[in-house]
Motif scaffolding. Sequence first.
Motif, PDB file in Angstrom:
ATOM      1  N   VAL A  43     -12.221  -1.345  -5.357  1.00 54.16           N
ATOM      2  CA  VAL A  43     -11.749  -2.054  -6.541  1.00 54.16           C
ATOM      3  C   VAL A  43     -12.899  -2.910  -7.049  1.00 54.16           C
ATOM      4  CG1 VAL A  43     -10.039  -3.654  -7.464  1.00 54.16           C
ATOM      5  CG2 VAL A  43      -9.402  -2.088  -5.617  1.00 54.16           C
ATOM      6  N   ILE A  44     -13.361  -2.620  -8.241  1.00 50.91           N
ATOM      7  CA  ILE A  44     -14.492  -3.332  -8.833  1.00 50.91           C
ATOM      8  C   ILE A  44     -13.936  -4.323  -9.849  1.00 50.91           C
ATOM      9  CG2 ILE A  44     -16.636  -3.100 -10.135  1.00 50.91           C
ATOM     10  CD1 ILE A  44     -16.670  -0.138  -9.084  1.00 50.91           C
ATOM     11  N   THR A  45     -14.240  -5.601  -9.628  1.00 52.36           N
ATOM     12  CA  THR A  45     -13.810  -6.640 -10.562  1.00 52.36           C
ATOM     13  C   THR A  45     -15.045  -7.264 -11.196  1.00 52.36           C
ATOM     14  OG1 THR A  45     -13.798  -8.447  -8.949  1.00 52.36           O
ATOM     15  CG2 THR A  45     -11.786  -7.133  -9.120  1.00 52.36           C
ATOM     16  N   LYS A  46     -14.826  -8.218 -12.060  1.00 49.34           N
ATOM     17  CA  LYS A  46     -15.938  -8.891 -12.735  1.00 49.34           C
ATOM     18  C   LYS A  46     -16.884  -9.553 -11.740  1.00 49.34           C
ATOM     19  CE  LYS A  46     -13.175 -10.073 -16.778  1.00 49.34           C
ATOM     20  NZ  LYS A  46     -12.582 -11.175 -17.540  1.00 49.34           N
ATOM     21  N   ASP A  47     -16.319 -10.124 -10.668  1.00 54.84           N
ATOM     22  CA  ASP A  47     -17.127 -10.918  -9.749  1.00 54.84           C
ATOM     23  C   ASP A  47     -17.340 -10.306  -8.370  1.00 54.84           C
ATOM     24  OD1 ASP A  47     -17.387 -13.020 -11.633  1.00 54.84           O
ATOM     25  OD2 ASP A  47     -15.368 -13.694 -11.137  1.00 54.84           O
ATOM     26  N   TYR A  48     -16.417  -9.465  -7.915  1.00 57.34           N
ATOM     27  CA  TYR A  48     -16.480  -8.937  -6.554  1.00 57.34           C
ATOM     28  C   TYR A  48     -16.160  -7.454  -6.513  1.00 57.34           C
ATOM     29  CZ  TYR A  48     -16.550 -13.766  -4.964  1.00 57.34           C
ATOM     30  OH  TYR A  48     -16.903 -15.070  -4.750  1.00 57.34           O
ATOM     31  N   ILE A  49     -16.527  -6.840  -5.379  1.00 51.71           N
ATOM     32  CA  ILE A  49     -16.126  -5.477  -5.071  1.00 51.71           C
ATOM     33  C   ILE A  49     -15.277  -5.563  -3.807  1.00 51.71           C
ATOM     34  CG2 ILE A  49     -16.893  -3.196  -4.343  1.00 51.71           C
ATOM     35  CD1 ILE A  49     -19.445  -3.651  -5.973  1.00 51.71           C
ATOM     36  N   TYR A  50     -14.070  -5.000  -3.875  1.00 47.56           N
ATOM     37  CA  TYR A  50     -13.144  -5.016  -2.750  1.00 47.56           C
ATOM     38  C   TYR A  50     -12.986  -3.603  -2.207  1.00 47.56           C
ATOM     39  CZ  TYR A  50     -11.645  -9.549  -4.597  1.00 47.56           C
ATOM     40  OH  TYR A  50     -11.597 -10.847  -5.033  1.00 47.56           O
ATOM     41  N   PHE A  51     -12.994  -3.478  -0.884  1.00 48.58           N
ATOM     42  CA  PHE A  51     -12.676  -2.214  -0.242  1.00 48.58           C
ATOM     43  C   PHE A  51     -11.216  -2.309   0.172  1.00 48.58           C
ATOM     44  CE2 PHE A  51     -17.152  -1.998  -0.331  1.00 48.58           C
ATOM     45  CZ  PHE A  51     -17.523  -0.676  -0.128  1.00 48.58           C
ATOM     46  N   SER A  52     -10.382  -1.507  -0.447  1.00 52.02           N
ATOM     47  CA  SER A  52      -8.938  -1.590  -0.239  1.00 52.02           C
ATOM     48  C   SER A  52      -8.441  -0.486   0.692  1.00 52.02           C
ATOM     49  CB  SER A  52      -8.214  -1.473  -1.583  1.00 52.02           C
ATOM     50  OG  SER A  52      -6.827  -1.397  -1.393  1.00 52.02           O
ATOM     51  N   PRO A  53      -7.511  -0.825   1.592  1.00 53.84           N
ATOM     52  CA  PRO A  53      -6.915   0.196   2.456  1.00 53.84           C
ATOM     53  C   PRO A  53      -5.851   1.020   1.723  1.00 53.84           C
ATOM     54  CG  PRO A  53      -5.963  -1.934   2.958  1.00 53.84           C
ATOM     55  CD  PRO A  53      -7.055  -2.166   1.950  1.00 53.84           C
ATOM     56  N   LEU A  54      -5.554   0.651   0.480  1.00 56.15           N
ATOM     57  CA  LEU A  54      -4.562   1.382  -0.311  1.00 56.15           C
ATOM     58  C   LEU A  54      -5.247   2.455  -1.139  1.00 56.15           C
ATOM     59  CD1 LEU A  54      -2.505  -1.693  -1.554  1.00 56.15           C
ATOM     60  CD2 LEU A  54      -2.072  -0.269   0.448  1.00 56.15           C
ATOM     61  N   SER A  55      -4.528   3.526  -1.414  1.00 57.75           N
ATOM     62  CA  SER A  55      -5.109   4.622  -2.192  1.00 57.75           C
ATOM     63  C   SER A  55      -5.206   4.244  -3.669  1.00 57.75           C
ATOM     64  CB  SER A  55      -4.251   5.882  -2.038  1.00 57.75           C
ATOM     65  OG  SER A  55      -3.015   5.713  -2.710  1.00 57.75           O
ATOM     66  N   VAL A  56      -6.026   4.975  -4.393  1.00 55.37           N
ATOM     67  CA  VAL A  56      -6.173   4.766  -5.828  1.00 55.37           C
ATOM     68  C   VAL A  56      -4.813   4.951  -6.502  1.00 55.37           C
ATOM     69  CG1 VAL A  56      -7.236   5.680  -7.934  1.00 55.37           C
ATOM     70  CG2 VAL A  56      -8.592   5.441  -5.858  1.00 55.37           C
ATOM     71  N   TYR A  57      -4.061   5.954  -6.072  1.00 51.46           N
ATOM     72  CA  TYR A  57      -2.751   6.232  -6.655  1.00 51.46           C
ATOM     73  C   TYR A  57      -1.802   5.039  -6.471  1.00 51.46           C
ATOM     74  CZ  TYR A  57       1.722   8.500  -7.503  1.00 51.46           C
ATOM     75  OH  TYR A  57       2.966   8.804  -7.992  1.00 51.46           O
ATOM     76  N   THR A  58      -1.766   4.463  -5.271  1.00 56.07           N
ATOM     77  CA  THR A  58      -0.902   3.310  -5.006  1.00 56.07           C
ATOM     78  C   THR A  58      -1.310   2.118  -5.857  1.00 56.07           C
ATOM     79  OG1 THR A  58      -0.508   4.047  -2.739  1.00 56.07           O
ATOM     80  CG2 THR A  58      -0.094   1.720  -3.212  1.00 56.07           C
ATOM     81  N   LEU A  59      -2.597   1.861  -5.960  1.00 53.44           N
ATOM     82  CA  LEU A  59      -3.076   0.745  -6.777  1.00 53.44           C
ATOM     83  C   LEU A  59      -2.752   0.968  -8.250  1.00 53.44           C
ATOM     84  CD1 LEU A  59      -6.491   0.194  -4.999  1.00 53.44           C
ATOM     85  CD2 LEU A  59      -4.500  -1.317  -4.907  1.00 53.44           C
ATOM     86  N   LYS A  60      -2.866   2.210  -8.709  1.00 50.86           N
ATOM     87  CA  LYS A  60      -2.534   2.518 -10.097  1.00 50.86           C
ATOM     88  C   LYS A  60      -1.051   2.265 -10.349  1.00 50.86           C
ATOM     89  CE  LYS A  60      -2.433   6.177 -13.481  1.00 50.86           C
ATOM     90  NZ  LYS A  60      -2.498   7.576 -13.754  1.00 50.86           N
ATOM     91  N   LYS A  61      -0.187   2.687  -9.418  1.00 53.76           N
ATOM     92  CA  LYS A  61       1.244   2.449  -9.574  1.00 53.76           C
ATOM     93  C   LYS A  61       1.545   0.957  -9.639  1.00 53.76           C
ATOM     94  CE  LYS A  61       3.341   4.480  -6.256  1.00 53.76           C
ATOM     95  NZ  LYS A  61       4.158   5.188  -5.281  1.00 53.76           N
ATOM     96  N   ARG A  62       0.885   0.175  -8.803  1.00 59.83           N
ATOM     97  CA  ARG A  62       1.100  -1.276  -8.811  1.00 59.83           C
ATOM     98  C   ARG A  62       0.648  -1.882 -10.131  1.00 59.83           C
ATOM     99  NH1 ARG A  62       0.024  -3.604  -2.742  1.00 59.83           N
ATOM    100  NH2 ARG A  62       1.516  -2.214  -1.735  1.00 59.83           N
ATOM    101  N   ALA A  63      -0.472  -1.442 -10.644  1.00 58.94           N
ATOM    102  CA  ALA A  63      -0.968  -1.963 -11.919  1.00 58.94           C
ATOM    103  C   ALA A  63      -0.023  -1.574 -13.057  1.00 58.94           C
ATOM    104  CB  ALA A  63      -2.373  -1.440 -12.191  1.00 58.94           C
ATOM    105  N   ASN A  64       0.467  -0.345 -13.038  1.00 57.54           N
ATOM    106  CA  ASN A  64       1.406   0.102 -14.072  1.00 57.54           C
ATOM    107  C   ASN A  64       2.725  -0.648 -13.980  1.00 57.54           C
ATOM    108  OD1 ASN A  64      -0.351   1.889 -15.226  1.00 57.54           O
ATOM    109  ND2 ASN A  64       0.386   3.643 -14.072  1.00 57.54           N
ATOM    110  N   MET A  65       3.158  -0.959 -12.760  1.00 57.03           N
ATOM    111  CA  MET A  65       4.394  -1.708 -12.583  1.00 57.03           C
ATOM    112  C   MET A  65       4.261  -3.086 -13.221  1.00 57.03           C
ATOM    113  SD  MET A  65       6.425  -2.695  -9.077  1.00 57.03           S
ATOM    114  CE  MET A  65       5.094  -3.697  -8.460  1.00 57.03           C
TER     115      MET A  65
END
Length: 94
Positions: free
Chosen positions: A56-78
């Motif tokens: 996950v790339i943000t303005k200030d940091y890069i995070y290594f997430s144990p969640l899949s891209v699909y799961t993160l996308k669903k959370r963002a869409n929610m």
Amino acid sequence: MFIHIGDDHVIQSKDVVSIVDHSLLSSSSIIEEMVFNQRKEKRVIESKESDPKAIVITKDYIYFSPLSVYTLKKRANMMTTLNRLEDFSDEFEA
């Protein structure tokens, strides 16, 4: 709104620049170089408990997430859906 990206990390959705699959790290020299440079600046937050599935790339940091891209996308869409519901609720109060 906020997105929980795993490992007790919660970020603001407006700060997200990109979410990419972790497997791209080894196949893309551009992403590899970006992570290397951000590690030197201590702007990479990595999971110590589990293997990363997404970056996950943000303005200030890069995070290594144990969640899949699909799961993160669903959370963002929610969160986007919830924002829309909140917007409609203002119309009904009048």
